[in-house]
Design a protein around this motif. Structure first.
Motif, short mmCIF file in Angstrom:
data_model
loop_
_atom_site.label_atom_id
_atom_site.label_comp_id
_atom_site.label_asym_id
_atom_site.label_seq_id
_atom_site.Cartn_x
_atom_site.Cartn_y
_atom_site.Cartn_z
N ALA A 1 -6.73 1.33 -1.19
CA ALA A 1 -5.84 0.25 -0.79
C ALA A 1 -6.53 -1.11 -0.83
O ALA A 1 -5.90 -2.12 -1.16
CB ALA A 1 -5.30 0.50 0.62
N HIS A 2 -7.80 -1.15 -0.47
CA HIS A 2 -8.49 -2.45 -0.32
C HIS A 2 -9.96 -2.34 -0.71
O HIS A 2 -10.86 -2.64 0.08
CB HIS A 2 -8.36 -2.97 1.12
CG HIS A 2 -8.58 -1.91 2.17
ND1 HIS A 2 -9.83 -1.43 2.50
CD2 HIS A 2 -7.70 -1.25 2.96
CE1 HIS A 2 -9.71 -0.52 3.47
NE2 HIS A 2 -8.43 -0.39 3.76
N ASP B 1 -9.13 2.25 9.15
CA ASP B 1 -7.82 2.72 8.70
C ASP B 1 -7.44 4.01 9.42
O ASP B 1 -6.32 4.17 9.91
CB ASP B 1 -7.83 2.99 7.18
CG ASP B 1 -7.72 1.72 6.36
OD1 ASP B 1 -7.50 0.64 6.94
OD2 ASP B 1 -7.83 1.82 5.13
N TRP C 1 0.80 -1.22 0.00
CA TRP C 1 0.00 0.00 0.00
C TRP C 1 0.84 1.28 0.00
O TRP C 1 0.28 2.36 0.02
CB TRP C 1 -0.91 0.04 1.23
CG TRP C 1 -1.88 -1.09 1.32
CD1 TRP C 1 -2.17 -2.02 0.36
CD2 TRP C 1 -2.72 -1.41 2.43
NE1 TRP C 1 -3.12 -2.90 0.80
CE2 TRP C 1 -3.48 -2.56 2.07
CE3 TRP C 1 -2.91 -0.85 3.69
CZ2 TRP C 1 -4.41 -3.14 2.93
CZ3 TRP C 1 -3.82 -1.43 4.54
CH2 TRP C 1 -4.56 -2.56 4.17
N TYR C 2 2.14 1.16 0.01
CA TYR C 2 2.95 2.38 0.09
C TYR C 2 4.23 2.24 -0.71
O TYR C 2 4.72 1.14 -0.99
CB TYR C 2 3.28 2.71 1.54
CG TYR C 2 4.17 1.71 2.24
CD1 TYR C 2 5.55 1.87 2.28
CD2 TYR C 2 3.62 0.59 2.88
CE1 TYR C 2 6.37 0.96 2.92
CE2 TYR C 2 4.44 -0.32 3.53
CZ TYR C 2 5.81 -0.14 3.55
OH TYR C 2 6.62 -1.06 4.18
N GLN D 1 0.39 -1.25 7.45
CA GLN D 1 0.06 -2.26 6.46
C GLN D 1 0.00 -3.65 7.09
O GLN D 1 -0.91 -4.44 6.82
CB GLN D 1 1.07 -2.26 5.32
CG GLN D 1 0.79 -3.32 4.25
CD GLN D 1 1.76 -3.24 3.10
OE1 GLN D 1 1.73 -2.29 2.32
NE2 GLN D 1 2.66 -4.21 3.01
#
Length: 203
Positions: free
Chosen positions: A112-113, A129, A100-101, A151
């Protein structure tokens, strides 16, 4: 999969009598009704499509034709819906991302999801989050440590939610065509699977 949603207002002569959440399932189709107050409801309809039609926006008359043989509650909602509130979205099912980064940039929430609407968890997981980021920002000294820890903390749960939403969608929208009548409600297995995520992993 196409996902259409809108707002309906009842009339004095045709009020919405059922003030509970209603979920109707057919062969490869779904229609949900969520009351907002005594005279207004939000609704959403979904169905599977083999190929996306670019910029396809459905009208209320088209939806009325698609669901013309469904229960009277569905027909009433569509007949009293506002065309201006109608939104059509082509929903993509994405595999869980494993990273994610990169550098000093990180994505969260749906970026991200992203989970299918069948998960019912999109906004919930974005809020989780934010909660975890606020907590870890007080504990991690560097951006690299913060991103890695965040993450690690969130990946397993959000990936499981994405896959559960996929399994529910498969059951609703990709089962073989049959002669079964339109049914109401999700299966207990689906509900139990989603309930298991409630507050899990929060401390």
């Amino acid at each position: 999969m196409y996902w259409g949603s809108g707002i309906s207002h009842s009339s004095p002569t045709r009020p919405f009598n059922n003030q509970s959440i209603q979920d109707y399932l057919g062969d490869g189709e779904r229609f949900g009704i969520v009351p907002i107050d005594a005279s207004t409801c939000f609704w959403a309809a979904g169905w599977a499509e083999v190929e996306k039609q670019p910029n396809r926006m459905f009208t209320l008359s088209e939806l009325g034709e698609r669901f013309r043989e469904w229960p009277s509650e569905v027909l009433t909602v569509l007949q009293q819906a506002e065309q201006s509130s109608l939104h059509t979205v082509y929903v993509h099912d994405l595999d869980p991302m494993t990273s994610w980064y990169r550098g000093k940039c990180m994505v969260i929430g749906d970026a991200a999801h992203a989970a299918l609407p069948t998960s019912g968890q999109g906004a919930c997981q974005a809020l989780e989050d934010a909660w975890w980021l606020a907590k870890l920002m007080q504990e991690e000294a560097t951006t690299d440590d913060l991103f890695a820890c965040f993450q690690q903390q969130r990946l397993e749960k959000t990936a499981a939610i994405q896959m559960t939403g996929r399994h529910i969608a498969q059951a609703i929208f990709h089962t073989p065509a049959s002669q079964r009548p339109v049914q109401t409600g999700l299966t207990e297995v689906s509900l139990d699977a989603m309930a298991a995520f409630w507050m899990s992993g929060l401390v």
